[in-house]
Design an enzyme around this catalytic site. Structure first.
Site, PDB file in Angstrom:
ATOM      1  N   GLU A   1       8.493  -3.018  -8.899  1.00 36.86           N
ATOM      2  CA  GLU A   1       9.122  -3.672 -10.050  1.00 36.86           C
ATOM      3  C   GLU A   1      10.284  -2.861 -10.602  1.00 36.86           C
ATOM      4  OE1 GLU A   1       6.547  -6.827 -12.666  1.00 36.86           O
ATOM      5  OE2 GLU A   1       6.484  -4.734 -13.267  1.00 36.86           O
TER       6      GLU A   1
ATOM      7  N   HIS B   1      -5.785   0.211  12.969  1.00 40.00           N
ATOM      8  CA  HIS B   1      -6.244  -0.784  13.943  1.00 40.00           C
ATOM      9  C   HIS B   1      -5.688  -2.167  13.630  1.00 40.00           C
ATOM     10  CE1 HIS B   1      -9.265   1.898  15.877  1.00 40.00           C
ATOM     11  NE2 HIS B   1      -9.147   2.524  14.705  1.00 40.00           N
TER      12      HIS B   1
ATOM     13  N   LYS C   1       8.374 -17.412 -13.558  1.00 39.19           N
ATOM     14  CA  LYS C   1       7.748 -17.963 -14.759  1.00 39.19           C
ATOM     15  C   LYS C   1       8.498 -19.204 -15.249  1.00 39.19           C
ATOM     16  CE  LYS C   1       5.805 -13.615 -16.514  1.00 39.19           C
ATOM     17  NZ  LYS C   1       5.801 -12.667 -17.648  1.00 39.19           N
TER      18      LYS C   1
END
Length: 428
Positions: free
Chosen positions: A284, A305, A419
């Site tokens: 961020e 793996h 948003k």
């Protein structure tokens, strides 16, 4: 103190490129110390370590002990920095199985209906002795209107009011802004207990405020030692931040060379959630204006793996940062087996810590030979003091590195875009 070794990654950077990046890092640290960079009004995470508030630490610790003694379940209701820091510390320092304190669960960190429905049903179920669960909720949000958290809190609040009636207010603690916002209105109406998120501390830097410290205290972790571990790191780096400046300069030079991914890897499963906190802190902060190195998290040897093949031989677009714990915290050893039918007796007498260390050293050697720049960040031992130091280490690193990119480390304008679109589609 935290040790940062950039020697392996340094080989991938020319001297002139590194020196250029180092000058930027030095300037960036000056901006942080003098509060002259963009977003300097958000440097409260440094201020609170420069002038510790022992009275607040005591208040948080006392409430944590009270809830720990009374609760069967403690729910941290928040998203992003409102829960990632607490979860990182709790997962690092708590037992994997069983606890003599409340079960700590999380809500409000996504909008998954199945998860929330099953959580509510679980909370309604009585204990084995037939008594109802004793539930406490800590809702964490500066505005009180973050959709994921607000939705979960609505459902949890309704459940607690159904269970406890007017006594529900004793079971709800709000961590929010000093004034304004929806949670403060509810606090006035309902009488919930309250802790304040400092106005000058952003969410991803808030783990050493009541945001992180209350849940950590409820988990039975010594928040004073944790906090003062960070204070000791603050004082040390104010005197000499050479390790951090070298790391930030290296990261900047690697960024300029075209690397786009940083794999934060640990061989200790206890530190996986810490990687998630680092991922948000850096992601961020640096991911703006087309810049930044994408932070991702891996737990080895498990992920060797899965993505190990890509790290070893895939597109050379990445670096690795290993988070290492030097002192073993398990004495478990491999036993000798008669018949050796699993052919593992060559490991008899060795501790799992030693085996894990050799796996890390082998991985470091292989990945480095595969042209992956590697940084090693080491804690002497896994405890409150060292985790506190590590928290400030990465907070300060983030500020220095992101300023060296000529980006504001403390805003997140891109988050608002999703948003706006979401609220429009929901008809708000």
């Amino acid at each position: 103190m935290i040790n940062c070794d950039i020697s392996i990654a340094r080989k991938f950077i020319q001297d002139d490129e590194y020196l250029k990046a180092r000058k930027k890092a030095d300037t960036a640290l000056d901006h942080l110390k003098n509060k002259t960079g963009p977003g300097s009004e958000w440097l409260g995470w440094r201020d609170l370590l420069a002038d510790p508030n022992d009275a607040e630490l005591e208040k948080i610790g006392s409430l944590g002990e009270e809830i720990r003694a009374k609760a069967d379940v403690f729910i941290v209701c928040g998203i992003g920095g409102s829960y990632l820091g607490a979860k990182a510390v709790i997962d690092a320092l708590s037992p994997h199985f069983g606890s003599n304190g409340p079960e700590i669960l999380y809500a409000g960190h996504h909008i998954g209906g199945k998860y929330l429905e099953q959580l509510l049903n679980y909370l309604k179920q009585p204990k084995e002795n037939g008594e109802p669960k004793r539930i406490y909720v800590n809702v964490i949000s500066k505005s009180g209107s973050t959709l994921e958290t607000a939705l979960a809190f609505r459902m949890l609040r309704e459940l607690l009011e159904e269970m406890y009636g007017e006594g529900a207010s004793e079971h709800i603690i709000c961590t929010t802004s000093k004034e304004g916002g929806l949670l403060n209105k509810l606090i006035e109406q309902k009488g919930y207990r309250k802790f304040i998120i400092p106005d000058n501390v952003g969410g991803r830097y808030s783990v050493l405020t009541p945001v992180g410290l209350l849940p950590i205290a409820v988990a039975g972790i010594d928040i004073r030692t944790l906090f003062y571990g960070a204070v000791s790191a603050y004082n040390s780096y104010e005197e000499n931040a050479e390790d951090l400046l070298e790391y930030a300069a290296l990261r900047n030079a690697i960024h300029e060379s075209g690397k786009t991914i940083d794999v934060f890897a640990t061989f200790e499963p206890e530190l996986t959630s810490l990687g998630g906190w680092i991922q948000q802190l850096l992601g961020e902060s640096e991911g703006k204006e087309g810049k930044g190195i994408f932070p991702t998290v891996a737990t080895f040897s498990t992920d060797l793996h899965s993505i190990g093949q890509f790290i070893q031989q895939g597109k050379r677009s990445l670096m690795e940062t290993f988070i290492i714990v030097e002192k073993p915290f398990s004495k478990l050893q491999v036993n000798k087996l008669e018949g050796n039918d699993d052919e593992l007796n060559y490991l008899a007498g060795k501790s799992f810590h030693e085996i894990n260390t050799k796996a890390r050293e082998g991985t470091t050697e292989a990945h480095s030979e595969g042209d992956v720049p590697i940084v090693r960040v080491s804690l002497p031992a896994l405890n409150e003091e060292n985790i506190g130091q590590l928290i400030y280490f990465f907070e300060l690193l983030t500020g220095i590195f992101v300023y060296s990119l000529e980006v504001n480390p403390f805003n997140q304008p891109g988050v608002e875009d999703y948003k706006k679109a979401m609220y429009r589609l929901l008809g708000k």
